[in-house]
Design an enzyme around this catalytic site. Structure first.
Site, PDB file in Angstrom:
ATOM      1  N   MET A  14       0.800  -1.226   0.000  1.00  0.00           N
ATOM      2  CA  MET A  14       0.000   0.000   0.000  1.00  0.00           C
ATOM      3  C   MET A  14       0.833   1.276   0.000  1.00  0.00           C
ATOM      4  O   MET A  14       0.396   2.304  -0.514  1.00  0.00           O
ATOM      5  CB  MET A  14      -0.907   0.018   1.242  1.00  0.00           C
ATOM      6  CG  MET A  14      -1.947  -1.070   1.263  1.00  0.00           C
ATOM      7  SD  MET A  14      -3.289  -0.764   0.101  1.00  0.00           S
ATOM      8  CE  MET A  14      -4.259   0.431   1.022  1.00  0.00           C
ATOM      9  N   ASP A  33      11.142   3.239   4.204  1.00  0.00           N
ATOM     10  CA  ASP A  33      11.139   1.833   4.581  1.00  0.00           C
ATOM     11  C   ASP A  33      12.550   1.486   5.056  1.00  0.00           C
ATOM     12  O   ASP A  33      13.477   2.280   4.887  1.00  0.00           O
ATOM     13  CB  ASP A  33      10.704   0.926   3.423  1.00  0.00           C
ATOM     14  CG  ASP A  33       9.965  -0.312   3.924  1.00  0.00           C
ATOM     15  OD1 ASP A  33      10.504  -1.010   4.801  1.00  0.00           O
ATOM     16  OD2 ASP A  33       8.848  -0.583   3.445  1.00  0.00           O
ATOM     17  N   VAL A  98       3.032  -0.199   8.033  1.00  0.00           N
ATOM     18  CA  VAL A  98       3.957  -1.316   8.236  1.00  0.00           C
ATOM     19  C   VAL A  98       3.148  -2.586   8.503  1.00  0.00           C
ATOM     20  O   VAL A  98       1.926  -2.530   8.652  1.00  0.00           O
ATOM     21  CB  VAL A  98       4.923  -1.027   9.416  1.00  0.00           C
ATOM     22  CG1 VAL A  98       5.708   0.254   9.146  1.00  0.00           C
ATOM     23  CG2 VAL A  98       4.181  -0.926  10.741  1.00  0.00           C
ATOM     24  N   LYS A 105       3.903  -1.906  15.156  1.00  0.00           N
ATOM     25  CA  LYS A 105       3.275  -0.597  15.021  1.00  0.00           C
ATOM     26  C   LYS A 105       3.587   0.305  16.217  1.00  0.00           C
ATOM     27  O   LYS A 105       3.879   1.494  16.052  1.00  0.00           O
ATOM     28  CB  LYS A 105       1.766  -0.763  14.830  1.00  0.00           C
ATOM     29  CG  LYS A 105       1.413  -1.394  13.479  1.00  0.00           C
ATOM     30  CD  LYS A 105      -0.074  -1.514  13.282  1.00  0.00           C
ATOM     31  CE  LYS A 105      -0.404  -2.177  11.948  1.00  0.00           C
ATOM     32  NZ  LYS A 105      -0.057  -1.360  10.782  1.00  0.00           N
ATOM     33  N   SER A 127      -6.214  -1.999   9.290  1.00  0.00           N
ATOM     34  CA  SER A 127      -7.588  -2.334   8.912  1.00  0.00           C
ATOM     35  C   SER A 127      -8.401  -2.857  10.087  1.00  0.00           C
ATOM     36  O   SER A 127      -9.604  -3.062   9.960  1.00  0.00           O
ATOM     37  CB  SER A 127      -7.573  -3.394   7.802  1.00  0.00           C
ATOM     38  OG  SER A 127      -6.903  -4.560   8.251  1.00  0.00           O
ATOM     39  N   HIS A 148      -7.442   4.598   7.250  1.00  0.00           N
ATOM     40  CA  HIS A 148      -7.371   3.318   6.567  1.00  0.00           C
ATOM     41  C   HIS A 148      -7.792   3.422   5.107  1.00  0.00           C
ATOM     42  O   HIS A 148      -8.967   3.621   4.785  1.00  0.00           O
ATOM     43  CB  HIS A 148      -8.253   2.292   7.286  1.00  0.00           C
ATOM     44  CG  HIS A 148      -8.280   0.957   6.623  1.00  0.00           C
ATOM     45  ND1 HIS A 148      -9.402   0.172   6.586  1.00  0.00           N
ATOM     46  CD2 HIS A 148      -7.313   0.265   5.959  1.00  0.00           C
ATOM     47  CE1 HIS A 148      -9.135  -0.936   5.925  1.00  0.00           C
ATOM     48  NE2 HIS A 148      -7.885  -0.909   5.527  1.00  0.00           N
ATOM     49  N   ASN A 198     -14.121  -3.936   7.036  1.00  0.00           N
ATOM     50  CA  ASN A 198     -13.635  -5.309   7.191  1.00  0.00           C
ATOM     51  C   ASN A 198     -14.578  -6.170   8.013  1.00  0.00           C
ATOM     52  O   ASN A 198     -14.649  -7.387   7.831  1.00  0.00           O
ATOM     53  CB  ASN A 198     -12.239  -5.311   7.810  1.00  0.00           C
ATOM     54  CG  ASN A 198     -11.166  -5.331   6.732  1.00  0.00           C
ATOM     55  OD1 ASN A 198     -11.275  -6.045   5.755  1.00  0.00           O
ATOM     56  ND2 ASN A 198     -10.149  -4.522   6.910  1.00  0.00           N
TER      57      ASN A 198
END
Length: 291
Positions: A14, A33, A98, A105, A127, A148, A198
């Site tokens: 993403m 990253d 991540v 996190k 999510s 999100h 979700n």
């Protein structure tokens, strides 16, 4: 709060697309990253997405090829890739993207708390995980919010803006305003496992997983039937491959732990994840993804 510069941590499935949505909305963004190869992959994804968007405008004769090339370079110039936190001291809004493990996190949020200015909003692309718990790793839990995106972030218009126990109304409103600025539609929701989308998506997908395994049905045939019925743009197994089976499995397990057996966890998916076959990002999952 006005956002003059954004940052994204995590250049995986993403991250590159999220960075591109900021750049396309004329907001400079840092993409970080831990590995330069991942950063480069995220930057290449941003390039591909932008080329596709501009190419469609050229085909519709809304812009010229010359304008397309100019806008491509302008958009990509707004994205700065890095393996360090340089540039985060100027960020007004950060998106964490991540892997979906709380310990990872929280570690990232603690680092972000130290390297970003005090006014910056720290958000998570999670999510389903707790925004409150992430905020507890910082000195500013009132400025921690869920933000999100849905896959693919460059195309899907929805963003869930998730309010943790300590998230201030000003932070939630600023996040919703930013979603609108990057041409997305925000839905604001409280912190419950799975949030809105979700929880709905997995309640239906998990029933398909259950029936497919109990009746030993063919995965590709099930996906084909779902798509042909127009109940969804693609079947749940192919979608899981695109999202990453490790991510989908983690969400499914979290929802079962939270809501009980009415949320099914696919045994076949767990076998694939244990074998390191995570879907599109590894080349194999329920499907082969070579080329």
């Amino acid at each position: 709060m006005e956002v003059f510069k954004a940052a994204v941590v995590g250049a995986g499935t993403m991250g590159g697309e999220i960075a591109q949505t900021f750049a396309a909305a004329e907001i400079p963004v840092v993409l970080k990253d831990v590995d330069q190869k991942l950063v480069d992959k995220g930057l290449e994804k941003a390039r591909q997405v932008t080329e596709g968007q501009l190419g469609r405008l050229v085909e519709k004769e809304k812009i010229s090829q010359e304008d397309s090339e100019r806008q491509l370079e302008q958009t990509l110039d707004r994205i700065h890739g890095t393996t360090e936190y340089d540039g985060f001291g100027e960020a007004d809004f950060v998106v964490e993207a991540v892997p979906g493990r709380m310990e990872i996190k929280q570690s990232v949020f603690a680092e972000l708390d130290a390297v970003t200015p005090g006014h910056a909003i720290l958000s998570s692309n999670t999510s389903s995980l707790s925004i409150t718990e992430m905020g507890e790793a910082t000195s500013r839990p009132h400025k921690v919010v869920g933000f999100h995106f849905f896959y693919p972030a460059s195309m899907m218009r929805l963003i869930e803006v998730v309010e943790g126990e300590h998230t201030s109304p000003e932070t939630v409103q600023s996040a919703a305003n930013l979603a609108q600025r990057i041409r997305k539609t925000a839905i604001r929701c409280g912190e419950v496992p799975g949030f809105v989308v979700n929880r709905i998506l997995n309640s239906s997908a998990s029933e398909i997983w259950r029936v497919t395994e109990e009746e030993e049905l063919d995965v590709e045939q099930v996906d084909k039937l779902v798509q042909e019925s127009k109940a969804a743009p693609m079947g749940p197994f192919f979608l899981a491959d695109l999202l990453g089976l490790d991510t989908v499995l983690h969400v499914a397990e979290h929802l079962r732990e939270s809501y009980g057996e009415r949320f099914y966890v696919s045994g076949r998916m767990k076998e694939l994840v244990d074998a390191g076959n995570l879907g599109q990002k590894t080349g194999k999952g329920f499907y082969e993804h070579g080329g």
